[in-house]
Scaffold this motif. Structure first.
Motif, PDB file in Angstrom:
ATOM      1  N   ASP A  94      10.885  -6.584 -28.190  1.00 20.46           N
ATOM      2  CA  ASP A  94      10.472  -7.791 -27.473  1.00 20.46           C
ATOM      3  C   ASP A  94      11.711  -8.606 -27.100  1.00 20.46           C
ATOM      4  N   PRO A  95      11.961  -8.848 -25.803  1.00 25.50           N
ATOM      5  CA  PRO A  95      13.179  -9.561 -25.398  1.00 25.50           C
ATOM      6  C   PRO A  95      13.290 -10.961 -25.985  1.00 25.50           C
ATOM      7  N   TRP A  96      12.166 -11.676 -26.090  1.00 22.21           N
ATOM      8  CA  TRP A  96      12.216 -13.019 -26.660  1.00 22.21           C
ATOM      9  C   TRP A  96      12.537 -12.966 -28.149  1.00 22.21           C
ATOM     10  N   ASP A  97      11.863 -12.077 -28.865  1.00 23.74           N
ATOM     11  CA  ASP A  97      12.118 -11.969 -30.300  1.00 23.74           C
ATOM     12  C   ASP A  97      13.564 -11.540 -30.571  1.00 23.74           C
ATOM     13  N   GLY A  98      14.115 -10.695 -29.697  1.00 30.55           N
ATOM     14  CA  GLY A  98      15.512 -10.313 -29.857  1.00 30.55           C
ATOM     15  C   GLY A  98      16.442 -11.495 -29.683  1.00 30.55           C
ATOM     16  N   LEU A  99      16.152 -12.341 -28.686  1.00 26.80           N
ATOM     17  CA  LEU A  99      16.970 -13.536 -28.466  1.00 26.80           C
ATOM     18  C   LEU A  99      16.847 -14.502 -29.647  1.00 26.80           C
ATOM     19  N   VAL A 100      15.631 -14.705 -30.134  1.00 30.87           N
ATOM     20  CA  VAL A 100      15.422 -15.586 -31.278  1.00 30.87           C
ATOM     21  C   VAL A 100      16.153 -15.051 -32.503  1.00 30.87           C
ATOM     22  N   GLN A 101      16.073 -13.735 -32.708  1.00 30.32           N
ATOM     23  CA  GLN A 101      16.773 -13.112 -33.836  1.00 30.32           C
ATOM     24  C   GLN A 101      18.272 -13.416 -33.772  1.00 30.32           C
ATOM     25  N   PHE A 102      18.853 -13.295 -32.579  1.00 28.88           N
ATOM     26  CA  PHE A 102      20.286 -13.549 -32.436  1.00 28.88           C
ATOM     27  C   PHE A 102      20.599 -15.025 -32.661  1.00 28.88           C
ATOM     28  N   PHE A 103      19.795 -15.913 -32.093  1.00 26.36           N
ATOM     29  CA  PHE A 103      19.997 -17.344 -32.305  1.00 26.36           C
ATOM     30  C   PHE A 103      19.979 -17.666 -33.801  1.00 26.36           C
ATOM     31  N   ALA A 179      24.878 -32.188 -47.772  1.00 31.75           N
ATOM     32  CA  ALA A 179      24.653 -32.667 -49.138  1.00 31.75           C
ATOM     33  C   ALA A 179      23.230 -33.148 -49.360  1.00 31.75           C
ATOM     34  N   VAL A 180      22.477 -33.353 -48.289  1.00 29.57           N
ATOM     35  CA  VAL A 180      21.131 -33.923 -48.394  1.00 29.57           C
ATOM     36  C   VAL A 180      20.066 -32.859 -48.200  1.00 29.57           C
ATOM     37  N   ALA A 181      20.163 -32.110 -47.114  1.00 31.95           N
ATOM     38  CA  ALA A 181      19.177 -31.078 -46.780  1.00 31.95           C
ATOM     39  C   ALA A 181      19.902 -29.976 -46.017  1.00 31.95           C
ATOM     40  N   PRO A 182      20.545 -29.039 -46.710  1.00 29.55           N
ATOM     41  CA  PRO A 182      21.421 -28.068 -46.046  1.00 29.55           C
ATOM     42  C   PRO A 182      20.718 -27.134 -45.075  1.00 29.55           C
ATOM     43  N   ASP A 183      19.397 -27.015 -45.165  1.00 25.17           N
ATOM     44  CA  ASP A 183      18.669 -26.124 -44.260  1.00 25.17           C
ATOM     45  C   ASP A 183      17.924 -26.856 -43.155  1.00 25.17           C
ATOM     46  N   VAL A 184      18.133 -28.146 -42.999  1.00 24.22           N
ATOM     47  CA  VAL A 184      17.370 -28.892 -42.002  1.00 24.22           C
ATOM     48  C   VAL A 184      17.714 -28.447 -40.583  1.00 24.22           C
ATOM     49  N   TRP A 185      18.877 -27.817 -40.393  1.00 24.09           N
ATOM     50  CA  TRP A 185      19.231 -27.310 -39.064  1.00 24.09           C
ATOM     51  C   TRP A 185      18.193 -26.339 -38.543  1.00 24.09           C
ATOM     52  N   ARG A 186      17.477 -25.635 -39.436  1.00 28.22           N
ATOM     53  CA  ARG A 186      16.456 -24.670 -39.008  1.00 28.22           C
ATOM     54  C   ARG A 186      15.333 -25.376 -38.242  1.00 28.22           C
ATOM     55  N   ARG A 187      15.001 -26.590 -38.659  1.00 25.48           N
ATOM     56  CA  ARG A 187      13.978 -27.370 -37.959  1.00 25.48           C
ATOM     57  C   ARG A 187      14.387 -27.607 -36.500  1.00 25.48           C
ATOM     58  N   TYR A 188      15.643 -27.972 -36.309  1.00 24.98           N
ATOM     59  CA  TYR A 188      16.095 -28.315 -34.968  1.00 24.98           C
ATOM     60  C   TYR A 188      16.321 -27.081 -34.102  1.00 24.98           C
ATOM     61  N   LEU A 189      16.650 -25.959 -34.730  1.00 26.04           N
ATOM     62  CA  LEU A 189      16.746 -24.730 -33.950  1.00 26.04           C
ATOM     63  C   LEU A 189      15.380 -24.359 -33.372  1.00 26.04           C
ATOM     64  N   VAL A 190      14.319 -24.480 -34.176  1.00 27.23           N
ATOM     65  CA  VAL A 190      12.981 -24.160 -33.665  1.00 27.23           C
ATOM     66  C   VAL A 190      12.591 -25.123 -32.556  1.00 27.23           C
ATOM     67  N   LEU A 191      12.941 -26.392 -32.697  1.00 24.79           N
ATOM     68  CA  LEU A 191      12.663 -27.349 -31.610  1.00 24.79           C
ATOM     69  C   LEU A 191      13.406 -26.948 -30.333  1.00 24.79           C
ATOM     70  N   PHE A 192      14.655 -26.548 -30.484  1.00 23.06           N
ATOM     71  CA  PHE A 192      15.415 -26.074 -29.328  1.00 23.06           C
ATOM     72  C   PHE A 192      14.729 -24.858 -28.697  1.00 23.06           C
ATOM     73  N   LEU A 193      14.376 -23.877 -29.535  1.00 29.35           N
ATOM     74  CA  LEU A 193      13.797 -22.641 -29.021  1.00 29.35           C
ATOM     75  C   LEU A 193      12.468 -22.891 -28.310  1.00 29.35           C
ATOM     76  N   ASP A 194      11.659 -23.790 -28.840  1.00 26.88           N
ATOM     77  CA  ASP A 194      10.400 -24.116 -28.155  1.00 26.88           C
ATOM     78  C   ASP A 194      10.668 -24.713 -26.774  1.00 26.88           C
TER      79      ASP A 194
END
Length: 221
Positions: A94-103, A179-194
């Motif tokens: 799937d081209p989209w899933d491949g792009l998301v995987q790379f991101f 130091a506060v929420a080291p994985d919060v970037w994942r939230r913003y990546l999904v917002l970007f991808l949407d």
């Protein structure tokens, strides 16, 4: 009188391999540099890296004349690894899933390694070998983008130059929130991808909650 001819030049001698102890020191320096660059970025000095590696400063400078050589040695391999990730994503059914995987995988690499982000995205160091690897990465990313656009999955106005800027923005989130929420970037990546999807029917569930007010205040400080 016969004409004098120059002798056939002898081939250049191959560089002699390092002695075992010298090679061990070189690997210790490289390991220490990877760790220091990942945690603190590329402003770390060779003196700091030598101390972290447990070798003398003179030993470090015999192996690497300056910090630029260390950056090249550490991050050329990392850049080639990102190229392999892009080529692997191109084989995704799937081209989209491949792009998301790379991101996602590259964002994880950049979140974990501050030096990698500075070397590849900001171009602060690594002017030769790392820059050459970066140039090889660009066509692979462009192929991922074109493939997803041709499949009608990625908005048509997304450009290859948008990819590193999004990663830089995610890197800023990572630096401030580590130091506060080291994985919060994942939230913003999904917002970007949407926002990049051409065929989105509903919002994608976010993988991380929003920061509360106290966490936000700490992050902004």
């Amino acid at each position: 009188m016969s004409r004098r001819t120059d002798p056939t030049p002898s081939p250049e001698p191959h560089p002699s391999p390092l002695r075992a102890d010298a090679e061990r020191n070189r690997q210790r320096i490289l390991t220490a540099a990877r760790e220091a660059f990942a945690q603190r970025g590329l402003d770390v000095t060779i003196d700091d890296i030598a101390r972290h590696a447990g070798v003398g400063v003179g030993t470090a400078y015999r192996r690497f004349a300056n910090r630029e050589q260390l950056v090249e040695a550490v991050f050329e391999e990392a850049a080639n690894h990102l190229i392999e990730r892009a080529e692997q994503a191109l084989t995704h059914e799937d081209p989209w899933d491949g792009l998301v995987q790379f991101f996602m995988t590259t964002a994880e690499d950049f979140a974990e390694d501050r030096g990698l982000r500075e070397a590849l995205l900001e171009g602060l160091h690594g002017k030769v070998r790392v820059a050459a690897a970066r140039d090889r990465l660009i066509p692979a990313v462009s192929a991922l983008i074109t493939r997803a656009q041709q499949a009608g999955r990625l908005r048509g106005d997304f450009e290859g130059t948008d990819f590193p800027l999004i990663q830089i923005m995610l890197g800023a989130v990572t630096e401030h929130s580590r130091a506060v929420a080291p994985d919060v970037w994942r939230r913003y990546l999904v917002l970007f991808l949407d926002g990049l999807r051409h065929d989105r029917d509903h919002p994608t569930p976010l993988p991380h909650r929003a920061l509360d007010k106290d966490e936000f205040d700490q992050t902004m400080k």
